[in-house]
Design an enzyme around this catalytic site. Structure first.
Site, PDB file in Angstrom:
ATOM      1  N   GLU A 165       0.824  -1.206   0.000  1.00 21.74           N
ATOM      2  CA  GLU A 165       0.000   0.000   0.000  1.00 21.74           C
ATOM      3  C   GLU A 165       0.859   1.257   0.000  1.00 21.74           C
ATOM      4  O   GLU A 165       0.589   2.198  -0.737  1.00 21.74           O
ATOM      5  CB  GLU A 165      -0.944   0.019   1.216  1.00 21.74           C
ATOM      6  N   ASP A 215      -0.719  -4.887   3.147  1.00 25.24           N
ATOM      7  CA  ASP A 215      -1.210  -3.664   3.796  1.00 25.24           C
ATOM      8  C   ASP A 215      -0.614  -3.657   5.202  1.00 25.24           C
ATOM      9  O   ASP A 215      -0.997  -4.466   6.049  1.00 25.24           O
ATOM     10  CB  ASP A 215      -2.741  -3.669   3.856  1.00 25.24           C
ATOM     11  N   ILE A 221      -0.605  -1.489   7.853  1.00 29.08           N
ATOM     12  CA  ILE A 221      -1.614  -1.250   8.901  1.00 29.08           C
ATOM     13  C   ILE A 221      -2.927  -1.019   8.183  1.00 29.08           C
ATOM     14  O   ILE A 221      -3.147   0.037   7.575  1.00 29.08           O
ATOM     15  CB  ILE A 221      -1.316  -0.016   9.771  1.00 29.08           C
ATOM     16  N   ASP A 222      -3.782  -2.025   8.208  1.00 25.92           N
ATOM     17  CA  ASP A 222      -5.130  -1.786   7.719  1.00 25.92           C
ATOM     18  C   ASP A 222      -5.918  -1.322   8.933  1.00 25.92           C
ATOM     19  O   ASP A 222      -5.927  -1.986   9.971  1.00 25.92           O
ATOM     20  CB  ASP A 222      -5.717  -3.052   7.098  1.00 25.92           C
ATOM     21  N   THR A 244      -5.714   2.313   9.640  1.00 24.60           N
ATOM     22  CA  THR A 244      -4.915   3.443  10.132  1.00 24.60           C
ATOM     23  C   THR A 244      -5.809   4.421  10.903  1.00 24.60           C
ATOM     24  O   THR A 244      -5.378   5.033  11.889  1.00 24.60           O
ATOM     25  CB  THR A 244      -4.199   4.138   8.954  1.00 24.60           C
ATOM     26  N   ASP A 265      -6.162  -4.569   0.622  1.00 23.98           N
ATOM     27  CA  ASP A 265      -7.161  -4.732   1.681  1.00 23.98           C
ATOM     28  C   ASP A 265      -7.841  -6.101   1.571  1.00 23.98           C
ATOM     29  O   ASP A 265      -8.417  -6.587   2.545  1.00 23.98           O
ATOM     30  CB  ASP A 265      -8.262  -3.660   1.566  1.00 23.98           C
TER      31      ASP A 265
END
Ligand code: IPD
Ligand code: CA
Length: 296
Positions: free
Chosen positions: A86, A105, A107-108, A110, A234
């Protein structure tokens, strides 16, 4: 196998899983140490995402640190593997090819992270010949790691998981997200979907982030989730988990799931997925890449 295609054995996949689990354990500590500190302060706004809603537009230094740690760790063991991340490639990277490709990803969630909300995860999917072969969704602050290897079932913290099997929306806990700060069209569409579900579903939850929501359908912690506007990073980790847990994964048009289409429906059963297809209104989003990828 066609020329140019890649061959990975069961032993390779197990090795890949061991490696990525080690790495997400390390990044889980980075995330846990940063939440509630200056590491979870927003450092940038992704301007191109602003109309999509506040959750799509924010960035912290921890997102960058975690992605770097994962990519460096994987590259050191698998130098010929490719990456879609990402924060490093975004959707402007090269098109997905046949080489083993980690879709990450860091930190999905954030938005949850900057609010010190513990529902954050790291999502990782691995494709080989453009098919998902492995997925991991690690939620370090609630101590859950959802995993799947193609053909080997899905697991949470090492225990086998299955979807709930719920077939009817009247009995279903539905998950969607409410796009705070989005443009009017996106908010109006979300309101129509929400209204339908308030009239027809058993329950509605909006926890976020997307990758965890998807994994939760695999774990039977809710029954259906849909979203138009998210990205390949995601969806890659979670969708193979749902599939391996016996669930249904479709595109938001009801057709075969396309990893680059920016949308997905995941459900506990085919029947429930069909009901979702019939009622959802869609927000149009430009694709991640032109060429479709049917990874499941
Ligand atoms: C976001 C989360 C969120 C979804 C947004 C995404 P990020 O990812 O998945 O649940 O609604 O569209 O951008 O920015 O937290 O990695
Ligand atoms: Ca994300």
């Amino acid at each position: 196998m066609m020329a140019g295609q890649h061959n990975v054995s069961d032993a390779d996949l197990e090795h890949f899983m061991e490696t990525i689990l080690e790495l997400v354990k390390e990044t889980g500590e980075i995330i846990a140490n940063a939440i509630g500190t200056s590491g979870n302060m927003e450092i940038d706004e992704k301007e191109q995402n602003i109309g999509e809603g506040n959750a799509s537009a924010i960035l912290t230094e921890t997102d960058l640190k975690v992605e770097k740690h994962l990519i460096n760790g994987l590259k050191s063991k698998y130098p010929d593997h490719q990456f879609i991340g990402e924060e490093s490639t975004g959707d402007s990277g090269p098109e997905l090819g046949d080489s083993p490709t980690w879709i990450i990803d860091p930190i999905d969630g954030t938005m949850n992270f900057v609010h010190s909300n513990p529902l954050v995860c790291t999502s990782v999917g691995l494709t080989v010949n453009k098919k998902l072969v492995l997925g991991v969704v690690h939620c370090p602050l609630i101590d859950k790691v959802y995993t799947a290897i193609k053909g080997k079932g899905a697991f949470c913290n090492g225990k086998s998981i299955k979807t709930s099997g719920v077939k009817d929306i009247g009995k279903a806990m539905m998950i969607m997200e409410l796009p705070a700060g989005a443009n009017k069209e996106k908010k109006d569409i979300a309101m129509e979907n929400l209204k339908y579900m308030m009239d027809n579903a058993h329950a509605i939850r909006c926890p976020g982030p997307a990758a965890m929501d998807i994994a939760w359908i695999g774990a039977g912690s809710a029954d259906a989730y849909f979203h138009q506007g998210i990205h390949s990073w995601d969806m890659a980790g979670g969708t193979i988990i749902v599939k391996e847990a016996g669930g249904t994964v479709l595109g938001t048009d009801g057709g075969e799931f396309d990893l680059m289409s920016r949308g997905v429906i995941v459900a506990a059963s085919n029947e429930l997925a069909s009901q979702v297809v019939k009622f959802i209104k869609l927000y149009p989003s430009p694709r991640d890449q032109f060429t479709p990828v049917h990874p499941l």
